[in-house]
Design an enzyme around this catalytic site. Structure first.
Site, mmCIF file in Angstrom:
data_model
loop_
_atom_site.group_PDB
_atom_site.id
_atom_site.type_symbol
_atom_site.label_atom_id
_atom_site.label_comp_id
_atom_site.label_asym_id
_atom_site.label_seq_id
_atom_site.Cartn_x
_atom_site.Cartn_y
_atom_site.Cartn_z
ATOM 1 N N ARG A 51 1.155 6.168 -2.122
ATOM 2 C CA ARG A 51 0.835 5.013 -2.964
ATOM 3 C C ARG A 51 -0.208 5.437 -3.992
ATOM 4 O O ARG A 51 -1.405 5.524 -3.692
ATOM 5 C CB ARG A 51 0.304 3.874 -2.104
ATOM 6 C CG ARG A 51 0.095 2.549 -2.833
ATOM 7 C CD ARG A 51 -0.500 1.498 -1.910
ATOM 8 N NE ARG A 51 -0.460 0.169 -2.498
ATOM 9 C CZ ARG A 51 0.542 -0.677 -2.381
ATOM 10 N NH1 ARG A 51 1.606 -0.343 -1.651
ATOM 11 N NH2 ARG A 51 0.510 -1.859 -2.955
ATOM 12 N N CYS A 83 -1.386 -5.894 -14.778
ATOM 13 C CA CYS A 83 -1.230 -5.211 -16.063
ATOM 14 C C CYS A 83 -0.137 -5.900 -16.863
ATOM 15 O O CYS A 83 1.040 -5.708 -16.620
ATOM 16 C CB CYS A 83 -0.866 -3.738 -15.867
ATOM 17 S SG CYS A 83 -0.531 -2.895 -17.427
ATOM 18 N N GLU A 93 -8.775 -1.675 -10.625
ATOM 19 C CA GLU A 93 -7.659 -0.996 -9.949
ATOM 20 C C GLU A 93 -6.347 -1.461 -10.544
ATOM 21 O O GLU A 93 -6.190 -2.639 -10.882
ATOM 22 C CB GLU A 93 -7.715 -1.315 -8.445
ATOM 23 C CG GLU A 93 -6.642 -0.643 -7.598
ATOM 24 C CD GLU A 93 -5.384 -1.505 -7.423
ATOM 25 O OE1 GLU A 93 -4.389 -0.986 -6.882
ATOM 26 O OE2 GLU A 93 -5.387 -2.694 -7.824
ATOM 27 N N ARG A 107 -2.481 4.921 -7.252
ATOM 28 C CA ARG A 107 -3.090 3.862 -8.046
ATOM 29 C C ARG A 107 -4.210 4.455 -8.890
ATOM 30 O O ARG A 107 -4.877 5.409 -8.489
ATOM 31 C CB ARG A 107 -3.659 2.763 -7.145
ATOM 32 C CG ARG A 107 -2.596 1.964 -6.386
ATOM 33 C CD ARG A 107 -1.761 1.132 -7.335
ATOM 34 N NE ARG A 107 -0.808 0.291 -6.665
ATOM 35 C CZ ARG A 107 0.454 0.629 -6.375
ATOM 36 N NH1 ARG A 107 0.880 1.857 -6.671
ATOM 37 N NH2 ARG A 107 1.270 -0.232 -5.805
#
Length: 425
Positions: free
Chosen positions: A233, A142, A189, A235
């Site tokens: 985690r 990103c 993702e 995402r």
């Protein structure tokens, strides 16, 4: 006692595995309705067609060893790939620019019939350089989307709108390939903060491009890997299906109700740690554990580093900040494993008993923490391995999402094979 099936029924059943009804009708010079009547037993297969059918099946290629195909962009070490392979997918093209990640990827997928393409930005003709595929996978980095200055670019006669807002980012390369190849579906993702980046403008551009420019129905969700592994985690997973194939409402409803394992019943760290009791079979030739099954001493923090981390944590605690190390016991869940774990391991330190210095995870434990099996090869240094696992994905989570997507993908393939075009959504 059941009577044996007649030869015609057996041959039709075999043909159905290889050809759609329309394809078989074309091969036999019939109309699809005739094939349907044969299959239902409404009328017998005529002898001439039976002869041709025998001949066709004798020369037919072996059934495919996969259910659908995909390409793996920003592939890293193949974590997303592994999740889709678990659902019957086959990777037909890979792109990853980092040479160390390529080394790990090749070690674990040595039988690929394609080379790893390096820099994706150098793909200037995706129509011909990228093979056809059913699903596009991309854990794209990103980078900031600059959508300011459009009016200035317009006054200068430069591109703007979709092209301006994505040009210069790696998402643009995903966009180019989707536009050129029009896969049935994709999975993207990224970190969960993508949704809020630049006050939501970045994600707004991504949604606009995927839905309006590229023509896909999308849905997305932030999911915690803790459902599957002992690691917190989060995402974002963006799932898209081509609009012309439909399914919008069914996909949206199913995605909203995506059935995930309970967080309360999720695995704990003990499930991925070396037991250190001599019972573990060493899969890494002494790299992580010694001949007695104990974790190698190099993973235990030195007095100097442990003292530094404690002092650092005390300093920030006194200032009212939340910075500090993450000391965890085997019955707990770890923080997020990051690519910087190789520096000091401070976000996940394993408690070894009162009065003892904690230790960092071994590379093998990091692999397990991300859901990779012990058959996964680690051909790079510890530093590189920590970076690679910290940048990867939770494999069983991806496999779960691939399982959600597969029925729609397979239905799309069937509709395509039968040349059926459902209404637009």
């Amino acid at each position: 006692m059941n009577s044996p099936l007649p030869e015609a029924a057996i041959l039709l059943a075999e043909a159905k595995k290889l050809y759609s009804q329309k394809e078989l009708a074309s091969l036999l010079n019939k109309v699809p309705r005739t094939i349907a009547r044969w299959e239902s037993g409404e009328c017998p297969v005529d002898p001439n067609a039976l002869l041709v059918l025998r001949n066709i099946l004798s020369k037919a290629p072996a059934p495919a060893d996969h259910d659908f195909t995909f390409i793996d962009l920003f592939a890293g070490i193949g974590g997303i790939r592994k999740g889709f392979e678990a659902q019957g997918g086959k990777c037909v093209w890979t792109s990853e620019w980092d040479s160390y990640s390529q080394k790990t990827y090749k070690a674990n997928y040595p039988n690929d019939d394609h080379d790893i393409h390096g820099d994706i930005t150098l793909i200037d003709d995706p129509v011909n350089q990228v093979p056809d595929h059913d699903v596009l996978l991309a854990g794209f980095p990103c980078q900031p989307f600059s959508i300011a200055g459009v009016s200035k670019r317009n006054s200068l006669g430069l591109s703007h709108g979709f092209d301006c807002s994505t040009q210069g980012t790696l998402f643009f390369d995903v966009e180019r390939i989707i536009l050129a190849k029009q896969p049935k579906a994709f999975l993207l993702e990224n970190v969960k903060n993508l949704v809020n980046h630049d006050k939501g403008r970045t994600f707004s551009v991504i949604k606009q491009v995927l839905e309006e420019r590229l023509g896909y129905n999308i849905t997305y969700k932030v999911i915690d890997g803790k459902h599957f592994v002992p690691q917190h985690r989060e995402r974002i997973l963006i799932v898209g299906f081509r609009k012309d194939i439909g399914f919008k409402d069914a996909i949206g409803d199913n995605w909203k109700n995506l059935n995930l394992p309970s967080l309360d019943d999720g695995p704990k760290l003990s499930s991925i740690l070396h037991p250190e009791d001599g019972t573990e079979i060493d899969v890494d030739d002494g790299r992580c554990i010694d001949k007695n099954g104990k974790v190698q001493k190099k993973y235990i923090l030195t007095d100097k580093l442990w003292a530094y981390l404690q002092a650092y944590a005390d300093k920030h605690k006194a200032a009212g900040n939340g910075f500090g190390f993450g000391l965890v016991t085997p019955d707990k869940t770890a923080r997020t494993l990051s690519a910087r774990y190789y520096k000091d391991g401070s976000e996940i330190l394993i408690f070894r008993g009162k009065g003892k210095n904690p230790r960092r995870l071994t590379p093998r434990e990091c692999a397990r923490l991300m859901g990779f099996g012990d058959d996964f090869k680690i051909p790079v240094s510890d530093t590189r391995a920590y970076k690679q696992f910290g940048n990867s994905v939770v494999v069983p989570l991806v496999a779960h999402v691939a399982g959600f997507m597969k029925p729609f993908i397979m239905e799309m393939k069937k509709l395509e094979a039968d040349n059926i075009h459902p209404r637009l959504f």
